[in-house]
Write a protein that holds these residues in place. Sequence first.
Motif, PDB file in Angstrom:
ATOM      1  N   LEU B 474      13.724   3.819   1.486  1.00 45.77           N
ATOM      2  CA  LEU B 474      12.479   4.426   1.004  1.00 45.77           C
ATOM      3  C   LEU B 474      11.342   3.414   1.076  1.00 45.77           C
ATOM      4  O   LEU B 474      10.221   3.730   1.495  1.00 45.77           O
ATOM      5  CB  LEU B 474      12.637   4.918  -0.442  1.00 45.77           C
ATOM      6  CG  LEU B 474      13.516   6.145  -0.693  1.00 45.77           C
ATOM      7  CD1 LEU B 474      13.456   6.548  -2.160  1.00 45.77           C
ATOM      8  CD2 LEU B 474      13.071   7.310   0.176  1.00 45.77           C
ATOM      9  N   ASN B 477      10.250   2.879   4.628  1.00 49.65           N
ATOM     10  CA  ASN B 477       9.403   3.997   5.055  1.00 49.65           C
ATOM     11  C   ASN B 477       7.999   3.861   4.488  1.00 49.65           C
ATOM     12  O   ASN B 477       7.008   4.072   5.184  1.00 49.65           O
ATOM     13  CB  ASN B 477       9.992   5.324   4.583  1.00 49.65           C
ATOM     14  CG  ASN B 477      11.161   5.752   5.436  1.00 49.65           C
ATOM     15  OD1 ASN B 477      11.240   5.367   6.600  1.00 49.65           O
ATOM     16  ND2 ASN B 477      12.058   6.529   4.870  1.00 49.65           N
ATOM     17  N   LEU B 478       7.963   3.529   3.209  1.00 45.42           N
ATOM     18  CA  LEU B 478       6.667   3.392   2.538  1.00 45.42           C
ATOM     19  C   LEU B 478       5.813   2.366   3.267  1.00 45.42           C
ATOM     20  O   LEU B 478       4.631   2.584   3.532  1.00 45.42           O
ATOM     21  CB  LEU B 478       6.884   2.955   1.086  1.00 45.42           C
ATOM     22  CG  LEU B 478       5.610   2.741   0.289  1.00 45.42           C
ATOM     23  CD1 LEU B 478       5.055   4.079  -0.160  1.00 45.42           C
ATOM     24  CD2 LEU B 478       5.856   1.858  -0.920  1.00 45.42           C
ATOM     25  N   ARG B 480       5.818   1.413   6.313  1.00 39.55           N
ATOM     26  CA  ARG B 480       5.324   1.811   7.622  1.00 39.55           C
ATOM     27  C   ARG B 480       4.351   2.980   7.562  1.00 39.55           C
ATOM     28  O   ARG B 480       3.733   3.323   8.555  1.00 39.55           O
ATOM     29  CB  ARG B 480       6.507   2.198   8.511  1.00 39.55           C
ATOM     30  CG  ARG B 480       7.236   0.990   9.069  1.00 39.55           C
ATOM     31  CD  ARG B 480       8.236   1.433  10.098  1.00 39.55           C
ATOM     32  NE  ARG B 480       9.318   2.177   9.463  1.00 39.55           N
ATOM     33  CZ  ARG B 480      10.566   1.706   9.339  1.00 39.55           C
ATOM     34  NH1 ARG B 480      10.852   0.535   9.808  1.00 39.55           N
ATOM     35  NH2 ARG B 480      11.496   2.419   8.759  1.00 39.55           N
ATOM     36  N   SER B 481       4.228   3.605   6.384  1.00 38.89           N
ATOM     37  CA  SER B 481       3.430   4.832   6.284  1.00 38.89           C
ATOM     38  C   SER B 481       1.959   4.518   5.998  1.00 38.89           C
ATOM     39  O   SER B 481       1.564   3.359   5.885  1.00 38.89           O
ATOM     40  CB  SER B 481       3.970   5.688   5.156  1.00 38.89           C
ATOM     41  OG  SER B 481       3.664   5.050   3.934  1.00 38.89           O
ATOM     42  N   THR B 482       1.174   5.575   5.911  1.00 37.38           N
ATOM     43  CA  THR B 482      -0.236   5.404   5.566  1.00 37.38           C
ATOM     44  C   THR B 482      -0.387   4.727   4.212  1.00 37.38           C
ATOM     45  O   THR B 482      -1.235   3.856   4.032  1.00 37.38           O
ATOM     46  CB  THR B 482      -0.935   6.768   5.541  1.00 37.38           C
ATOM     47  OG1 THR B 482      -0.616   7.458   6.740  1.00 37.38           O
ATOM     48  CG2 THR B 482      -2.428   6.597   5.447  1.00 37.38           C
ATOM     49  N   THR B 483       0.460   5.118   3.246  1.00 37.22           N
ATOM     50  CA  THR B 483       0.404   4.463   1.939  1.00 37.22           C
ATOM     51  C   THR B 483       0.641   2.961   2.091  1.00 37.22           C
ATOM     52  O   THR B 483      -0.016   2.155   1.419  1.00 37.22           O
ATOM     53  CB  THR B 483       1.461   5.065   0.994  1.00 37.22           C
ATOM     54  OG1 THR B 483       1.338   6.487   1.011  1.00 37.22           O
ATOM     55  CG2 THR B 483       1.268   4.558  -0.417  1.00 37.22           C
ATOM     56  N   GLY B 484       1.557   2.596   2.997  1.00 36.35           N
ATOM     57  CA  GLY B 484       1.810   1.186   3.238  1.00 36.35           C
ATOM     58  C   GLY B 484       0.578   0.481   3.798  1.00 36.35           C
ATOM     59  O   GLY B 484       0.251  -0.633   3.398  1.00 36.35           O
ATOM     60  N   LEU B 485      -0.117   1.162   4.706  1.00 38.12           N
ATOM     61  CA  LEU B 485      -1.366   0.592   5.245  1.00 38.12           C
ATOM     62  C   LEU B 485      -2.383   0.421   4.119  1.00 38.12           C
ATOM     63  O   LEU B 485      -3.089  -0.586   4.044  1.00 38.12           O
ATOM     64  CB  LEU B 485      -1.951   1.507   6.325  1.00 38.12           C
ATOM     65  CG  LEU B 485      -1.195   1.637   7.644  1.00 38.12           C
ATOM     66  CD1 LEU B 485      -1.973   2.515   8.607  1.00 38.12           C
ATOM     67  CD2 LEU B 485      -0.961   0.262   8.257  1.00 38.12           C
ATOM     68  N   GLU B 486      -2.445   1.434   3.248  1.00 32.69           N
ATOM     69  CA  GLU B 486      -3.406   1.346   2.140  1.00 32.69           C
ATOM     70  C   GLU B 486      -3.094   0.156   1.241  1.00 32.69           C
ATOM     71  O   GLU B 486      -4.003  -0.561   0.807  1.00 32.69           O
ATOM     72  CB  GLU B 486      -3.375   2.644   1.321  1.00 32.69           C
ATOM     73  CG  GLU B 486      -3.981   3.822   2.065  1.00 32.69           C
ATOM     74  CD  GLU B 486      -3.874   5.117   1.291  1.00 32.69           C
ATOM     75  OE1 GLU B 486      -4.508   6.095   1.701  1.00 32.69           O
ATOM     76  OE2 GLU B 486      -3.155   5.160   0.269  1.00 32.69           O
ATOM     77  N   GLY B 488      -1.594  -2.582   2.143  1.00 31.26           N
ATOM     78  CA  GLY B 488      -1.992  -3.776   2.878  1.00 31.26           C
ATOM     79  C   GLY B 488      -3.492  -3.991   2.812  1.00 31.26           C
ATOM     80  O   GLY B 488      -3.975  -5.113   2.680  1.00 31.26           O
ATOM     81  N   THR B 510       0.014   4.108  -7.630  1.00 29.05           N
ATOM     82  CA  THR B 510       1.169   4.632  -6.897  1.00 29.05           C
ATOM     83  C   THR B 510       2.277   3.591  -6.825  1.00 29.05           C
ATOM     84  O   THR B 510       3.437   3.872  -7.129  1.00 29.05           O
ATOM     85  CB  THR B 510       0.734   5.010  -5.463  1.00 29.05           C
ATOM     86  OG1 THR B 510      -0.380   5.882  -5.551  1.00 29.05           O
ATOM     87  CG2 THR B 510       1.853   5.694  -4.719  1.00 29.05           C
ATOM     88  N   PHE B 514       5.926   3.970  -8.723  1.00 33.88           N
ATOM     89  CA  PHE B 514       7.134   3.990  -7.907  1.00 33.88           C
ATOM     90  C   PHE B 514       8.053   2.832  -8.296  1.00 33.88           C
ATOM     91  O   PHE B 514       9.275   2.989  -8.413  1.00 33.88           O
ATOM     92  CB  PHE B 514       6.758   3.927  -6.419  1.00 33.88           C
ATOM     93  CG  PHE B 514       7.919   3.953  -5.479  1.00 33.88           C
ATOM     94  CD1 PHE B 514       8.925   4.898  -5.615  1.00 33.88           C
ATOM     95  CD2 PHE B 514       8.010   3.037  -4.446  1.00 33.88           C
ATOM     96  CE1 PHE B 514      10.008   4.920  -4.743  1.00 33.88           C
ATOM     97  CE2 PHE B 514       9.081   3.052  -3.568  1.00 33.88           C
ATOM     98  CZ  PHE B 514      10.082   3.999  -3.728  1.00 33.88           C
TER      99      PHE B 514
END
Lengths: 275, 633
Positions: B474, B477-478, B480-486, B488, B510, B514
């Motif tokens: 999980l 995935n997070l 690599r996702s848009t949330t991960g970009l945010e 960063g 968030t 989590f």
Amino acid sequence: MVAPTAAARAGGNAPVSADTAPALAASGVTVRFGGLTALDAIDVEVAPGTTVGLVGPNGAGKTTLFNVMSGLLGPNEGTVRLAGRDVTRLSPVARARLGLARTYQRSELFSELTVRENLVLAYRARRRTHHLTLDLLGFGRHRDEQEDATVDGLLESLRLSEVAGRLADALPLGTGRLVEVGRALAAEPDVVLLDEPSAGLDERETDLLAEALRRARLGSTVAFLLVEHDVDLVLGLSDHVYVLDFGRCIAAGLPEEIRSDPAVRAAYLGTEVES
Amino acid sequence: MLGGVYAISAVGLVLTYKASHIFNFAHGAIAFFVATCFYELNTRRGWSIAAAAVLSIGVIGPAVGLALWAVLFRRLTHASPTIKLVSTVGLFVAIPPATQFIFGDEQIFRAPALAGNTPGVVDILGTRLDADQLIIFGAALTVAAVLAFVLRFTGFGLSIRGVVDSQTMSELVGTNSKAVSAATWAIGCFLAGLAGVLVAPIINLSPGSYAVFVIASFAAAVIARMESLTLAFVGALLVGVIQGLSVKFLPSSGILSHGVRPSIPFAVMAVFLLVYSNLGKEPSQPDPAGTAPRGAHHRPPADRPWWRRGAPHLVGGAVLLVGPQLLDTFWIGIVAGGVALAIIFLSFTVVTGEGGMISLCQISFAGVGAIATAQLATEHGWPIGLAILAGGLIAMPFGMLVAMLAVRLGDLYLGLATLSFALLLDNIIFRIEDFDQVGAGVFLNRPAIGSFTFDSDERFYYLLLAVFVVLALLIANLRRSTTGLELGAVRSSETATTTIGVSVVRTKLTAFTFSAFIAGIGGGLLATYRYLALPSDYNAILGIVWLAVVVTWGIRSPWGALVAGLALPVISQLVSDNLEPRYVLLTAVAFGLGAIGLAREPRGMLALQAQQLRGAARWSHRRLRRAPAGTPQ
């Protein structure tokens, strides 16, 4: 052409239809830091699809005005409108989602993301297509063709494709500036505030930048408000120019009018514009 | 009465912060060290009080300050706030066990202070004061007077004030800012030591009580917004007075007196943090220049082929699957406990690794998960598996609450706010009789699927490993996702994040929520592993040790969390099997030092070793290729 409209000058809530409203308008914006008046009742308007220049010596209040417009700083008086809508009380986030983008004088790149990711995030932020649950389950990584087209097109036109996979903090200054501009454009905004985009760029990079800005305007209604020290760049790119000095607007008009305005020459340009 | 000691300690804390912008989490640990030295000299070796005091407070204290400055603080001046914080957290973890290793770790309940063992009693204006109390007041007043005089009227004071205002300018006019900074650390540690010796008779001479005691000074420093020595002094007295008054007005038994009274300093700190953040007056910027590279996060280059990127994961996975078959049942049990810990540690990977926030209350979320699991399973008859999941969900609102209150604060203040939250939970929620059962905890079974139970450690190990892998995926995935970009983006530039239309607060919220879910699940699993949900197993101080351990091994990757989780029980067990018991203390010292090593390699030990491995591989590769060309040897 872009002279302040009566409604905007009144600063009230008179309805302005979205077609004729300026993309961005600041009216009567005043900012005081303690006893110092950094901005004194400034009126600036940017019509859709135009480029407006903002010049003035250091400390004239240009960056302060940008911060007021993008919502990082609340004005003591005055209003900011985006496409006719009063956004004075809206957060920077809300304004960005309404189509306002900006660059920074000192680099504020997302240094822990790659160049491409910088642009991708800006593109997605405007659309807000993701959802945490999907992201966690790994469904948030769909390939979006339009996203790829927009982002890769921008990278191409700014000559950034080569460095697309590099982390943004490993870039030379000039390249970083171009990434800032690319990130601002990736959101497909209606108005972009450019805070000295050519500072620290060499001649070739400045040309590249000017070229990219001209191209961005082709076939779109994006408007630019441009703060610059490079007077030739501003006068060359702008449809309309405002001159600030000590927080006041001392002149406004077409680039050629500004170039020949004696007050402006005396206050600021005289020593720099030889041509 | 405590107010005077708080004040002495708080002034030292603020002074060092002002001079070097490093908040010394280890202030209490230094106080403990000096107090133990005094006890050793005075009580065990029979030195006179005066001689012992001069040597411990007057010489050892400042020497510790100078030594720490020379090896650590000097290098940290331009480090990011996160690295500064984690380094002093490392000291906080390392110093007390080091002290106990040197001087022995027997419990010392009644240590004498400067007045000796039989303090006389004096009557002043109807109030009975013993000699210890008089000395505390005298010391506090002297410290205040001397510092005020030195800062206002001497050249040295002028230099300090200059360095505080602008280090660069001071150096330009010829001040040796290094010397000034070293001197303030010596003074700060002198004050810590003085407070430590004075407070010894009031609290036990034990690391835990010193860690809690010094938090009252943290509260005072927060009141002073890390700036005003006067406010710190007054604030500390205020905390002491409120605590004193509470004795009179609160009932002398029950949860109110046992829970509330000790938590007053934490509550005061929390209240002031909230007030300051809501007034929009961010307490003074931890990093005024704002230009220091954060640098705690790098990502592996993505240009290596997939099989080379995947290989370490495959090898690691194989070891985890097959490894236990080679161990006897005792060691499988130890390793299973390690995986349970690792699941909790994954919450650090999210909140600190991805979110870039230092949270000191992850252990409290784990505690909430453990308590909720135990209550649902024993009182309400829920199946264990469901209760554990519910424990994770119940921890989420706690995480959200902390985040909503604290996330707007800067790095240092977020750390302090989460610490005070953890301590409040320790003292109030975790002490509720139903949860604590007078220190016995609540018995819990392990989960079962029908008649298939996980009572064997081997089965439970594989269950825990499966949960770990799911959560790690999980997180991957997070990332690599848009949330991960945010996330960063937030770590890189909060200003730019808002102006592209991403809410910084929401993004951090968030991550925090989590991470609380993960910690809650991990807490429930750890409790069922132990067959026991005991709230005091989830205390704030242990949580700080956990952070140091995770940071040591790698905060960015789930592998770091896994190795950290395994290392903690496995290393302790290995040491206690093979060496004298007191060497167990040294493992804690090692983890503390590991966290300090973060200043050198922000990604943690694993990344460092991986890098060296890759370097070695490249080197041998080159040698092999060159060999045929050169003369064969």
